[in-house]
Enzyme design. Sequence first.
Site, mmCIF file in Angstrom:
data_model
loop_
_atom_site.group_PDB
_atom_site.id
_atom_site.type_symbol
_atom_site.label_atom_id
_atom_site.label_comp_id
_atom_site.label_asym_id
_atom_site.label_seq_id
_atom_site.Cartn_x
_atom_site.Cartn_y
_atom_site.Cartn_z
ATOM 1 N N ASP A 187 16.811 7.233 19.130
ATOM 2 C CA ASP A 187 18.064 7.856 19.585
ATOM 3 C C ASP A 187 17.894 8.149 21.061
ATOM 4 O O ASP A 187 17.739 9.299 21.467
ATOM 5 C CB ASP A 187 18.299 9.191 18.849
ATOM 6 N N HIS A 233 -2.636 -8.402 6.633
ATOM 7 C CA HIS A 233 -2.111 -7.033 6.524
ATOM 8 C C HIS A 233 -0.885 -6.960 7.424
ATOM 9 O O HIS A 233 -1.024 -7.138 8.637
ATOM 10 C CB HIS A 233 -3.112 -5.993 7.043
ATOM 11 N N GLY A 283 0.474 7.971 1.945
ATOM 12 C CA GLY A 283 0.161 9.384 2.197
ATOM 13 C C GLY A 283 -0.721 9.959 1.098
ATOM 14 O O GLY A 283 -1.653 10.725 1.350
ATOM 15 N N GLU A 314 3.308 0.900 -3.722
ATOM 16 C CA GLU A 314 2.598 0.859 -5.001
ATOM 17 C C GLU A 314 1.565 1.978 -5.129
ATOM 18 O O GLU A 314 1.349 2.511 -6.213
ATOM 19 C CB GLU A 314 1.886 -0.491 -5.180
ATOM 20 N N GLY A 327 -8.163 2.007 -1.692
ATOM 21 C CA GLY A 327 -9.222 1.175 -2.275
ATOM 22 C C GLY A 327 -10.324 0.947 -1.263
ATOM 23 O O GLY A 327 -10.937 1.894 -0.761
ATOM 24 N N ASN A 328 -10.545 -0.307 -0.911
ATOM 25 C CA ASN A 328 -11.648 -0.642 -0.012
ATOM 26 C C ASN A 328 -11.301 -0.498 1.463
ATOM 27 O O ASN A 328 -12.168 -0.622 2.308
ATOM 28 C CB ASN A 328 -12.132 -2.067 -0.290
ATOM 29 N N TYR A 329 -10.014 -0.263 1.771
ATOM 30 C CA TYR A 329 -9.612 -0.192 3.176
ATOM 31 C C TYR A 329 -9.426 1.209 3.685
ATOM 32 O O TYR A 329 -8.859 2.052 3.007
ATOM 33 C CB TYR A 329 -8.303 -0.959 3.399
ATOM 34 N N ASP A 330 -9.840 1.440 4.915
ATOM 35 C CA ASP A 330 -9.569 2.694 5.606
ATOM 36 C C ASP A 330 -8.670 2.385 6.789
ATOM 37 O O ASP A 330 -9.098 1.724 7.721
ATOM 38 C CB ASP A 330 -10.872 3.327 6.104
ATOM 39 N N ASP A 332 0.803 -1.225 0.000
ATOM 40 C CA ASP A 332 0.000 0.000 0.000
ATOM 41 C C ASP A 332 0.836 1.275 0.000
ATOM 42 O O ASP A 332 0.392 2.293 -0.519
ATOM 43 C CB ASP A 332 -0.982 -0.006 1.180
HETATM 44 CU CU LIG Z 1 -8.172 -6.930 5.235
#
Ligand SMILES: [Cu+2]
Length: 633
Positions: free
Chosen positions: A500, A491, A330, A326, A409-412, A323
């Site tokens: 540091d 995922h 952001g 590709e 796409g379909n994910y938030d 994600d």
């Molecule tokens: Cu999923």
Amino acid sequence: MSSLASMASVSKSLIFFLLSTLSIFPTHPHPLDPLTPAEFTKVQSIVNNSYPKKNHSVAFHYVGLEEPDKTAILSWLEGSATKTPPRQAFIIARINQITHEIIADLPGHKIISDEVYGGYGYPVLTFDEQIAANAMPFKYTPFLESIRKRGLKVEEVVCTSFAIGWYGEQRRNRRVVRVLCNYLDGSVNLYMRPIEGITVTVDLEEMKILGFVDRSTVPVPKADGTDYRESSPELPIGSLLKGISIRQSDGPSFTIDGHTIRWDNWDFHLGFDARAGPIISLASIFDLQKQKFRKVLYQGFLSEVFVPYMDLNEEWYYRVFFDAGEYGYGLCAVPLEPLRDCPENAVFMDAYVADHNGTPVNMSKIFCIFERYAGDVMWRHTETAIPGKVIREVRPEVTLVVRMVSTVGNYDYINDWEFKQSGSIKVTFHGVKARFGSEIGYTEEKKMHILVGLTGLLEVRGSMYTHTDQIKEEAYGTLLAENTLGANHDHFFTYHLDLDVDGDANSFVRSQLRTTPVADDLLPRKSYWRAVSETAKTESDARIKLGEAQGDLLVVNPNKRTDMGNVIGYRLIPGSSAAPLLSDDDYPQIRGAFTKYNLWITPYNKSEKWAGGLFVDQSRGDDTLARWSLRHA
Ligand SMILES: [Cu+2]
Ligand SMILES: *[C@@H]1O[C@H](CO)[C@@H](O)[C@H](O)[C@H]1NC(C)=O
Ligand SMILES: *[C@@H]1O[C@H](CO)[C@@H](O)[C@H](O)[C@H]1NC(C)=O
Ligand SMILES: *[C@@H]1O[C@H](CO)[C@@H](O)[C@H](O)[C@H]1NC(C)=O
Ligand SMILES: *[C@@H]1O[C@H](CO)[C@@H](O)[C@H](O)[C@H]1NC(C)=O
């Protein structure tokens, strides 16, 4: 040894720290500030001048800050630098169909390096080329024919682009995507209505169709019950409760100065990147006793999100998503909805990206920053042992949250960086259970196709089945509704964390509790446990599989001690973790080899930011964290 990538959240150990050299506040503007709209335009004009439009095609795939070297930033912070670090931009452009990595000097208005990339893999897809590719099928007669043949209305069809990955091909593929389509007609939930069997392959460079396949007539799942909107009569998620709000009548306790945020004892810089989303830099904490700021985290950001699906059908086997690399994590950020995505006391921030032509795009309300109070207690004590008096001291738990939502796409993905008064930093993906099947379990139970675990919408496969008893062969998923299979998938979220702690020379230590037998008969006990610590000497010592690792994972500063002589460090506290179940020689796993371990430690190297490599589209796994780590194994 101070840079590490992990799928872990980070938290402070119980150990306190010592001295720090950080004594001045950063001044505005900050050398780590993301490019301003004017700077994006400057980049566009610098590249335009070198590659005139009359004989060049130029596409901007990435424009962002070329970060100054860490040493330059550190001396600037300490006030010992004679000049501020240079203001430069890093650009990945396709120029006449060749990938260029360009560094431009902004005040000097010139290109200072321009290299052609000849390796495998291509840059992040641009929105504009995906939109153009998604429109291609509608001008293609065989596609229109297939839609008509299924009895579907072409005006209700919506298409999206999928990266094709790499499946062992020797020959280099062109920059292509597979365009797959879904159906609306009575629903807005297009992901629940896939038109299976039709695949359109589009060449992104020439913007033309290279291939078309129509191989099945599995029915499109029904529209009934797929609407997720509040206005829907069959309201599926979260019934509406009475109003609730958090108000701070005296205003928030944090200040935002440019991109520098100060809250309680914390001070950090919040940047934005088209690929990574939020970038937290130079997080330090004020030590009241020492009256000084002490360093904690040089930089932390999302390095990659790897999402392999487990469905081996013709239209599905290549659904293996990176994600960030590709699609741009952001780039896919969406405006936050006040009072819904963020509470009433939130402050919002905008961000900017370059489009395909290099023109700056204003993304408004991309971050929200707020103090979270959920009614919890941070610390308390009631003292009743002192005769004649009761002492009660309670501190409520209030934390500072930086939130961004990325819709790929379909994910938030709801991504929070949370800072605590105790000194802990917690990174969360809201409600994510990065394990296959988990969302599907939830979905099934609710008899709905909306998942709220990760939030967003499930990507489903159309199927001929209407009952599980009909399934004879491998279905690669769970039957969710009539003609609707939820595909198994993972995922994996991988973070780059450059800790540091109290300075930039840190070591990685594993501290395990070992049972120690007692041989001395005179002692009343037979055993006890003690902590045994081991410092990693090589990168291979520091590769951790969380399921197998026992004990605490610590990042310590070996050169600093507390006044009492204790070690100073931070403890990495993993959240839910997962291990890949694909075989090492499977192509998605070769490209996603950085998921093999949950924690890797590598020496600092400014160019090794992206766990899956810089050029991920069609990558072959030769530029991943797993490879870099072999260098000093
Ligand atoms: Cu999923
Ligand atoms: C650069 O070229 C593009 C494409 O021709 C044009 O739209 C844009 O205005 C130019 N921008 C600058 C700053 O020169
Ligand atoms: C574009 O034109 C310029 C000047 O007319 C020339 O120097 C340059 O080589 C040309 N570049 C290409 C890729 O044709
Ligand atoms: C970006 O958009 C927001 C919301 O429309 C606006 O408040 C802000 O001023 C814009 N920024 C610039 C630089 O135009
Ligand atoms: C830094 O990383 C780059 C890219 O992986 C590599 O080519 C280079 O050799 C590395 N530098 C050092 C000093 O290891």
